[in-house]
Design a protein around this motif. Structure first.
Motif, PDB file in Angstrom:
ATOM      1  N   UNK A  12       0.063   4.136  -5.600  1.00  0.00           N
ATOM      2  CA  UNK A  12       1.155   4.804  -4.880  1.00  0.00           C
ATOM      3  C   UNK A  12       1.938   3.895  -3.938  1.00  0.00           C
ATOM      4  N   UNK A  13       1.558   2.633  -3.834  1.00  0.00           N
ATOM      5  CA  UNK A  13       2.215   1.749  -2.872  1.00  0.00           C
ATOM      6  C   UNK A  13       3.679   1.517  -3.240  1.00  0.00           C
TER       7      UNK A  13
ATOM      8  N   UNK B 293       7.566  -0.419  -2.877  1.00  0.00           N
ATOM      9  CA  UNK B 293       8.088  -1.788  -2.811  1.00  0.00           C
ATOM     10  C   UNK B 293       8.249  -2.223  -1.353  1.00  0.00           C
ATOM     11  N   UNK B 294       8.644  -1.283  -0.506  1.00  0.00           N
ATOM     12  CA  UNK B 294       8.806  -1.596   0.916  1.00  0.00           C
ATOM     13  C   UNK B 294       7.472  -1.994   1.539  1.00  0.00           C
ATOM     14  N   UNK B 295       6.418  -1.286   1.176  1.00  0.00           N
ATOM     15  CA  UNK B 295       5.088  -1.597   1.703  1.00  0.00           C
ATOM     16  C   UNK B 295       4.586  -2.926   1.156  1.00  0.00           C
ATOM     17  N   UNK B 296       4.902  -3.205  -0.095  1.00  0.00           N
ATOM     18  CA  UNK B 296       4.525  -4.506  -0.671  1.00  0.00           C
ATOM     19  C   UNK B 296       5.234  -5.641   0.069  1.00  0.00           C
ATOM     20  N   UNK B 297       6.487  -5.423   0.414  1.00  0.00           N
ATOM     21  CA  UNK B 297       7.225  -6.439   1.178  1.00  0.00           C
ATOM     22  C   UNK B 297       6.603  -6.632   2.563  1.00  0.00           C
ATOM     23  N   UNK B 298       6.165  -5.539   3.166  1.00  0.00           N
ATOM     24  CA  UNK B 298       5.512  -5.627   4.474  1.00  0.00           C
ATOM     25  C   UNK B 298       4.200  -6.395   4.367  1.00  0.00           C
ATOM     26  N   UNK B 299       3.450  -6.141   3.307  1.00  0.00           N
ATOM     27  CA  UNK B 299       2.203  -6.882   3.080  1.00  0.00           C
ATOM     28  C   UNK B 299       2.483  -8.369   2.903  1.00  0.00           C
ATOM     29  N   UNK B 300       3.522  -8.671   2.142  1.00  0.00           N
ATOM     30  CA  UNK B 300       3.888 -10.075   1.911  1.00  0.00           C
ATOM     31  C   UNK B 300       4.225 -10.760   3.226  1.00  0.00           C
TER      32      UNK B 300
ATOM     33  N   UNK C 264      -2.198   3.223   4.832  1.00  0.00           N
ATOM     34  CA  UNK C 264      -1.067   4.149   4.833  1.00  0.00           C
ATOM     35  C   UNK C 264      -0.561   4.411   3.415  1.00  0.00           C
ATOM     36  N   UNK C 265      -0.631   3.374   2.581  1.00  0.00           N
ATOM     37  CA  UNK C 265      -0.124   3.484   1.209  1.00  0.00           C
ATOM     38  C   UNK C 265      -0.970   4.412   0.343  1.00  0.00           C
ATOM     39  N   UNK C 266      -2.152   4.802   0.824  1.00  0.00           N
ATOM     40  CA  UNK C 266      -2.977   5.752   0.071  1.00  0.00           C
ATOM     41  C   UNK C 266      -2.376   7.151   0.107  1.00  0.00           C
ATOM     42  N   UNK C 267      -1.497   7.412   1.096  1.00  0.00           N
ATOM     43  CA  UNK C 267      -0.930   8.739   1.346  1.00  0.00           C
ATOM     44  C   UNK C 267      -2.028   9.740   1.731  1.00  0.00           C
ATOM     45  N   UNK C 268      -3.083   9.210   2.324  1.00  0.00           N
ATOM     46  CA  UNK C 268      -4.202  10.051   2.750  1.00  0.00           C
ATOM     47  C   UNK C 268      -4.458   9.769   4.224  1.00  0.00           C
ATOM     48  N   UNK C 269      -4.095  10.714   5.076  1.00  0.00           N
ATOM     49  CA  UNK C 269      -4.202  10.499   6.519  1.00  0.00           C
ATOM     50  C   UNK C 269      -5.649  10.390   6.999  1.00  0.00           C
ATOM     51  N   UNK C 270      -6.582  11.001   6.270  1.00  0.00           N
ATOM     52  CA  UNK C 270      -7.991  10.898   6.648  1.00  0.00           C
ATOM     53  C   UNK C 270      -8.482   9.463   6.467  1.00  0.00           C
TER      54      UNK C 270
ATOM     55  N   UNK D  29      -1.870  -9.343  -4.766  1.00  0.00           N
ATOM     56  CA  UNK D  29      -1.467  -9.512  -6.168  1.00  0.00           C
ATOM     57  C   UNK D  29      -1.928  -8.341  -7.030  1.00  0.00           C
ATOM     58  N   UNK D  30      -3.132  -7.839  -6.752  1.00  0.00           N
ATOM     59  CA  UNK D  30      -3.647  -6.694  -7.508  1.00  0.00           C
ATOM     60  C   UNK D  30      -2.821  -5.444  -7.210  1.00  0.00           C
ATOM     61  N   UNK D  31      -2.447  -5.260  -5.963  1.00  0.00           N
ATOM     62  CA  UNK D  31      -1.626  -4.105  -5.589  1.00  0.00           C
ATOM     63  C   UNK D  31      -0.237  -4.209  -6.220  1.00  0.00           C
ATOM     64  N   UNK D  32       0.286  -5.400  -6.236  1.00  0.00           N
ATOM     65  CA  UNK D  32       1.615  -5.618  -6.814  1.00  0.00           C
ATOM     66  C   UNK D  32       1.625  -5.282  -8.301  1.00  0.00           C
ATOM     67  N   UNK D  33       0.510  -5.543  -8.965  1.00  0.00           N
ATOM     68  CA  UNK D  33       0.383  -5.247 -10.403  1.00  0.00           C
ATOM     69  C   UNK D  33       0.002  -3.794 -10.661  1.00  0.00           C
ATOM     70  N   UNK D  34      -0.196  -3.035  -9.578  1.00  0.00           N
ATOM     71  CA  UNK D  34      -0.617  -1.634  -9.679  1.00  0.00           C
ATOM     72  C   UNK D  34      -1.968  -1.508 -10.389  1.00  0.00           C
ATOM     73  N   UNK D  35      -2.813  -2.499 -10.202  1.00  0.00           N
ATOM     74  CA  UNK D  35      -4.122  -2.542 -10.857  1.00  0.00           C
ATOM     75  C   UNK D  35      -5.191  -2.066  -9.877  1.00  0.00           C
TER      76      UNK D  35
END
Length: 245
Positions: A107-108, A110-117, A142-148, A190-196
């Motif tokens: 669910x991450x 592109x904006x969050x990926x840029x922030x990670x970078x 935050x990118x999990x979309x799960x506040x818990x 890199x794994x997040x960027x690949x959605x893996x």
């Protein structure tokens, strides 16, 4: 759902300002209208954010007076975490953040990926690396979309930043492994960027596995040093050097 996310984002921004000292304990937050103008949101959104902050124990709403920043409950944190070791915290982080990375991969944005970078670039520069490290993990949460999950990871960082036994252990380990930490964060990115999801989980687990092994090595080193110290004290106590020669 969009409105709920918006007030949560505003609550997080105000929380960051409180923790940075912009709003100090005992001070009054700006009026509702001013906050709405500052964050470019509606006044109802500000009211919801204030309620969230009040539930979190960060502010107190006084009728006809305003919203006041509360003193941080450090004693409570220390009491809750008194028996928690760096090993236990690291294991818990590995379990929770491994799954958080897998979930975030799906669910991450592109904006969050840029922030990670950006956090990786900051860490590579060597200036503000610790803050960037914290931000890296919170962005993923935050990118999990799960506040818990986000709340759990924030709690982990609070324990890390406030408990002396964990502060000392992490400081000694992290200061010796900046390069390893950066490479591990890059692998997660890199794994997040690949959605893996599977690769993201594995990369996060690898990161914490290296950390916990480093903690074990540090613990062994300190234990050995303590044994040597006691042996030296015993040798001095029973030495016959003053009788010989």
């Amino acid at each position: 759902m969009k409105s709920r996310r918006m007030f949560w984002q505003i609550a997080e921004k105000i929380e960051s300002l409180i923790k940075s000292g912009a709003y100090s304990p005992g001070s009054r937050l700006p009026p509702e209208r001013e906050l709405a103008d500052t964050f470019q949101v509606s006044r109802p959104t500000i009211r919801e954010a204030i309620i969230a902050l009040e539930v979190m124990g960060l502010v107190e709403v006084k009728t006809s007076s305003g919203v006041y920043v509360l003193e941080p409950k450090v004693d409570q944190v220390e009491e809750e975490g008194r028996e928690i070791s760096a090993f236990e915290l690291t294991q818990a982080r590995a379990l929770v953040e491994g799954e958080a990375a897998a979930l975030a991969a799906l669910s991450i944005s592109d904006e969050e990926l840029n922030s990670l970078k950006h956090t990786l670039e900051v860490m590579e520069s060597g200036i503000g690396a610790e803050k960037a490290d914290r931000e890296f993990h919170l962005i993923i949460s935050k990118a999990t979309r799960n506040n818990a999950i986000l709340l759990a990871v924030k709690k982990f960082w609070t324990l890390r930043d406030t408990l002396p036994q964990i502060q000392n252990a992490y400081a000694n380990v992290c200061s010796q492994s900046d390069k390893d930490r950066l490479n591990e964060h890059k692998a997660i990115f890199n794994a997040l960027k690949k959605k893996d999801a599977q690769a993201a989980r594995a990369a996060m687990h690898s990161h914490f596995n290296r950390l916990i092994n480093a903690l074990f090595e540090l613990n062994e080193k300190q234990a050995l040093e303590e044994v040597r110290k006691k042996t030296s004290q015993t040798r001095d106590l029973y030495s016959l050097r003053h009788l010989v020669g």
